[in-house]
Motif scaffolding. Structure first.
Motif, PDB file in Angstrom:
ATOM      1  N   GLY A 266       6.841  14.561 -31.774  1.00 54.76           N
ATOM      2  CA  GLY A 266       6.680  15.483 -30.811  1.00 54.76           C
ATOM      3  C   GLY A 266       7.293  15.196 -29.645  1.00 54.76           C
ATOM      4  N   LEU A 267       8.584  14.714 -29.638  1.00 55.34           N
ATOM      5  CA  LEU A 267       9.398  14.734 -28.334  1.00 55.34           C
ATOM      6  C   LEU A 267       9.876  15.925 -27.874  1.00 55.34           C
ATOM      7  N   ALA A 268       9.979  16.499 -26.730  1.00 52.67           N
ATOM      8  CA  ALA A 268      10.724  17.954 -26.338  1.00 52.67           C
ATOM      9  C   ALA A 268      11.860  17.685 -26.041  1.00 52.67           C
ATOM     10  N   VAL A 269      12.764  18.574 -26.399  1.00 51.73           N
ATOM     11  CA  VAL A 269      14.048  18.319 -26.343  1.00 51.73           C
ATOM     12  C   VAL A 269      14.544  19.575 -25.453  1.00 51.73           C
ATOM     13  N   PRO A 270      15.022  19.540 -24.085  1.00 55.12           N
ATOM     14  CA  PRO A 270      15.630  18.236 -23.541  1.00 55.12           C
ATOM     15  C   PRO A 270      14.632  17.747 -22.563  1.00 55.12           C
ATOM     16  N   GLY A 271      13.505  18.291 -22.477  1.00 54.56           N
ATOM     17  CA  GLY A 271      12.457  17.411 -21.439  1.00 54.56           C
ATOM     18  C   GLY A 271      12.210  16.059 -21.674  1.00 54.56           C
ATOM     19  N   ASP A 272      12.006  15.511 -23.070  1.00 55.60           N
ATOM     20  CA  ASP A 272      11.588  14.187 -23.328  1.00 55.60           C
ATOM     21  C   ASP A 272      13.000  13.441 -23.593  1.00 55.60           C
ATOM     22  N   LEU A 273      13.836  14.239 -24.134  1.00 50.87           N
ATOM     23  CA  LEU A 273      14.873  13.361 -25.019  1.00 50.87           C
ATOM     24  C   LEU A 273      16.286  14.418 -24.639  1.00 50.87           C
ATOM     25  N   ALA A 274      17.396  14.121 -24.291  1.00 52.87           N
ATOM     26  CA  ALA A 274      18.589  14.706 -24.719  1.00 52.87           C
ATOM     27  C   ALA A 274      19.317  14.508 -25.615  1.00 52.87           C
ATOM     28  N   VAL A 275      19.905  15.261 -26.355  1.00 55.04           N
ATOM     29  CA  VAL A 275      20.803  14.938 -27.489  1.00 55.04           C
ATOM     30  C   VAL A 275      22.093  15.426 -27.391  1.00 55.04           C
ATOM     31  N   VAL A 276      22.986  14.642 -27.772  1.00 49.95           N
ATOM     32  CA  VAL A 276      24.641  15.117 -27.623  1.00 49.95           C
ATOM     33  C   VAL A 276      25.339  14.761 -28.949  1.00 49.95           C
ATOM     34  N   GLY A 277      26.090  15.588 -29.708  1.00 50.89           N
ATOM     35  CA  GLY A 277      26.781  15.546 -30.851  1.00 50.89           C
ATOM     36  C   GLY A 277      28.271  15.463 -30.679  1.00 50.89           C
ATOM     37  N   ASP A 282      29.405  25.079 -36.822  1.00 53.22           N
ATOM     38  CA  ASP A 282      28.284  26.313 -36.854  1.00 53.22           C
ATOM     39  C   ASP A 282      27.164  25.529 -36.685  1.00 53.22           C
ATOM     40  N   LEU A 283      26.785  24.246 -37.035  1.00 54.10           N
ATOM     41  CA  LEU A 283      25.605  23.565 -37.283  1.00 54.10           C
ATOM     42  C   LEU A 283      25.250  23.376 -35.573  1.00 54.10           C
ATOM     43  N   ALA A 284      26.408  22.838 -35.001  1.00 51.74           N
ATOM     44  CA  ALA A 284      26.071  22.724 -33.132  1.00 51.74           C
ATOM     45  C   ALA A 284      25.645  24.021 -32.717  1.00 51.74           C
ATOM     46  N   ASP A 288      21.697  24.897 -30.829  1.00 51.43           N
ATOM     47  CA  ASP A 288      22.132  25.128 -29.634  1.00 51.43           C
ATOM     48  C   ASP A 288      22.272  23.762 -29.094  1.00 51.43           C
ATOM     49  N   LEU A 289      23.039  22.824 -29.885  1.00 51.67           N
ATOM     50  CA  LEU A 289      23.428  21.650 -29.569  1.00 51.67           C
ATOM     51  C   LEU A 289      24.618  21.466 -28.465  1.00 51.67           C
ATOM     52  N   THR A 290      24.103  20.222 -27.588  1.00 54.03           N
ATOM     53  CA  THR A 290      25.493  20.175 -26.735  1.00 54.03           C
ATOM     54  C   THR A 290      26.240  19.049 -27.544  1.00 54.03           C
ATOM     55  N   THR A 291      27.611  19.152 -27.418  1.00 53.87           N
ATOM     56  CA  THR A 291      28.604  18.687 -28.332  1.00 53.87           C
ATOM     57  C   THR A 291      29.833  18.427 -27.599  1.00 53.87           C
ATOM     58  N   VAL A 292      30.698  17.515 -28.103  1.00 52.84           N
ATOM     59  CA  VAL A 292      32.290  17.514 -27.894  1.00 52.84           C
ATOM     60  C   VAL A 292      32.944  18.398 -28.906  1.00 52.84           C
ATOM     61  N   ARG A 293      33.817  19.304 -28.459  1.00 54.33           N
ATOM     62  CA  ARG A 293      34.413  20.289 -29.320  1.00 54.33           C
ATOM     63  C   ARG A 293      35.523  19.648 -29.715  1.00 54.33           C
ATOM     64  N   GLN A 294      35.693  19.269 -30.852  1.00 55.58           N
ATOM     65  CA  GLN A 294      37.206  18.906 -31.428  1.00 55.58           C
ATOM     66  C   GLN A 294      38.090  20.281 -31.888  1.00 55.58           C
ATOM     67  N   PRO A 295      39.358  20.188 -31.531  1.00 51.19           N
ATOM     68  CA  PRO A 295      40.166  21.286 -32.265  1.00 51.19           C
ATOM     69  C   PRO A 295      40.372  21.307 -33.581  1.00 51.19           C
ATOM     70  N   LEU A 296      39.192  21.593 -34.477  1.00 49.23           N
ATOM     71  CA  LEU A 296      39.659  21.123 -35.820  1.00 49.23           C
ATOM     72  C   LEU A 296      40.555  22.117 -36.508  1.00 49.23           C
ATOM     73  N   GLU A 297      40.395  23.425 -36.381  1.00 53.86           N
ATOM     74  CA  GLU A 297      41.356  24.030 -36.870  1.00 53.86           C
ATOM     75  C   GLU A 297      42.860  23.730 -36.497  1.00 53.86           C
ATOM     76  N   GLY A 330      21.503  23.646 -24.863  1.00 55.93           N
ATOM     77  CA  GLY A 330      20.292  23.598 -24.652  1.00 55.93           C
ATOM     78  C   GLY A 330      19.685  22.111 -25.011  1.00 55.93           C
ATOM     79  N   THR A 331      20.321  21.245 -25.901  1.00 55.45           N
ATOM     80  CA  THR A 331      19.776  20.150 -26.184  1.00 55.45           C
ATOM     81  C   THR A 331      20.003  19.011 -24.970  1.00 55.45           C
ATOM     82  N   SER A 332      20.624  19.194 -23.978  1.00 51.78           N
ATOM     83  CA  SER A 332      20.930  18.556 -22.724  1.00 51.78           C
ATOM     84  C   SER A 332      20.776  19.075 -21.560  1.00 51.78           C
ATOM     85  N   THR A 333      20.701  20.313 -21.398  1.00 49.49           N
ATOM     86  CA  THR A 333      20.603  21.086 -20.379  1.00 49.49           C
ATOM     87  C   THR A 333      19.317  22.021 -20.192  1.00 49.49           C
TER      88      THR A 333
END
Length: 336
Positions: A266-277, A282-284, A288-297, A330-333
């Motif tokens: 029952g934790l609100a994201v990002p109100g109660d918890l920020a999450v970064v990947g 495509d999953l990110a 709406d996940l804050t994440t570090v983008r790798q230049p995979l291709e 949106g998961t951290s901002t």
């Protein structure tokens, strides 16, 4: 001696049957690691080269390169492959894929057998540790090899600075005012090498310590690389005393597990918890996940370009480092 040595000689030296030698050379996953080691050592000691490989070595090339990677375990690897294929383009070059189940182990039976049995002009190794023994065999076989996401002396490589990515995340979360931090990474099957997850944790930990917010032992959890395992580990992390207000997950799959665990509690994201990947696949975007983008291709494309260049004109090993970028969502901002 190489021309006179036969598979019978290898079998005798290794103390195994002819069929076992054939399996060890052509289907290495079907024999034990110890048996494979004995066969390969005997083949090396005798200078044995299977006849098809001898023919291939006498030709200018077989028109085939290999890519070995944990394709079925990590979505990011498929995107690297897209880059590899883009670099090949319409060249008359066959790309052969070898799937290694996990990047969380140090030993790869497929990789151990490829120098003798691959029948390849070159090889791209993606996100797999290169053990010293395997590296020596690749060099001895004169098989041009490019590493992606891994570095090893004497080999071309394409990589990013995982520790810098971890620092980016820490700086982002500190700037947002967070004071309680945690990390969810992938559990390693071997301690013989430093994984990307461990390097990301190191950068994250270092930046937090410099800011006076060191991670305690209980602030770090490791899990298997699947949603259910990550969800369970994150549930433990978020249920304990001193719950973190921000969690950095070593990749987007693990971050998805954190989000599921937050929802369970029952934790609100990002109100109660920020999450970064980490990765930004495509999953990110879907989460709406804050994440570090790798230049995979780009990493796959650059690796194949390095391999093609090496096939044309051998030279000193080249190291290419690609940039990382933090993508805030949106998961951290709040209000993103």
């Amino acid at each position: 001696m190489a021309d006179r040595t036969t598979i019978y000689d290898v079998a005798g030296a290794a103390g195994v049957s002819i069929s076992t030698v054939s399996l060890a050379l052509n289907s290495p996953a079907r024999v034990s690691q110890e048996t494979r080691r004995k066969v390969l050592e005997a083949a090396d000691a005798l200078g044995f080269v299977p006849k098809p490989d001898a023919v291939a070595k006498a030709r200018r090339g077989v028109g085939r390169v290999g890519v070995i990677a944990p394709f079925t375990s990590y979505p990011s690897v498929a995107r690297r492959l897209n880059g590899v294929l883009a670099a090949v383009g319409d060249r008359p070059l066959e790309v052969v894929l070898f799937d290694q189940e996990s990047a969380a182990q140090s030993s790869s039976p497929l990789l151990a057998g490829l120098p003798i049995t691959g029948r390849l002009d070159g090889l791209v190794v993606v996100s797999l540790c290169l053990e010293e023994g395997v590296a020596d065999r690749l060099v001895a076989a004169r098989l041009p090899t490019v590493l992606v996401d891994v570095r090893h002396a004497g080999f071309d490589s394409v990589h990013t600075d995982d520790a810098a990515g971890g620092r980016m995340v820490a700086e982002h979360l500190l700037a947002a005012g967070h004071r309680r931090f945690a990390f969810l990474g992938e559990a390693q099957r071997s301690g013989l090498y430093v994984s990307p997850s461990q390097r990301r944790l190191a950068g994250y930990r270092e930046a937090l310590a410099e800011a006076g917010r060191p991670l305690a032992e209980g602030d770090v959890r490791l899990s298997g690389h699947d949603l259910a395992a990550a969800r369970a580990a994150a549930g433990e992390l978020l249920s304990g005393p001193g719950r973190p207000s921000a969690v950095f997950a070593a990749d987007d799959t693990l971050a998805a597990g954190v989000l599921r665990a937050a929802g369970d509690l029952g934790l609100a994201v990002p109100g109660d918890l920020a999450v970064v990947g980490f990765d930004d696949g495509d999953l990110a975007e879907a989460l709406d996940l804050t994440t570090v983008r790798q230049p995979l291709e780009d990493s796959g494309r650059t690796a194949m370009e390095l391999l093609l260049r090496r096939l044309e004109r051998p030279g000193t090993a080249r190291q290419v480092m690609l940039e990382l970028h933090l993508i805030t969502r949106g998961t951290s901002t709040p209000g993103h």
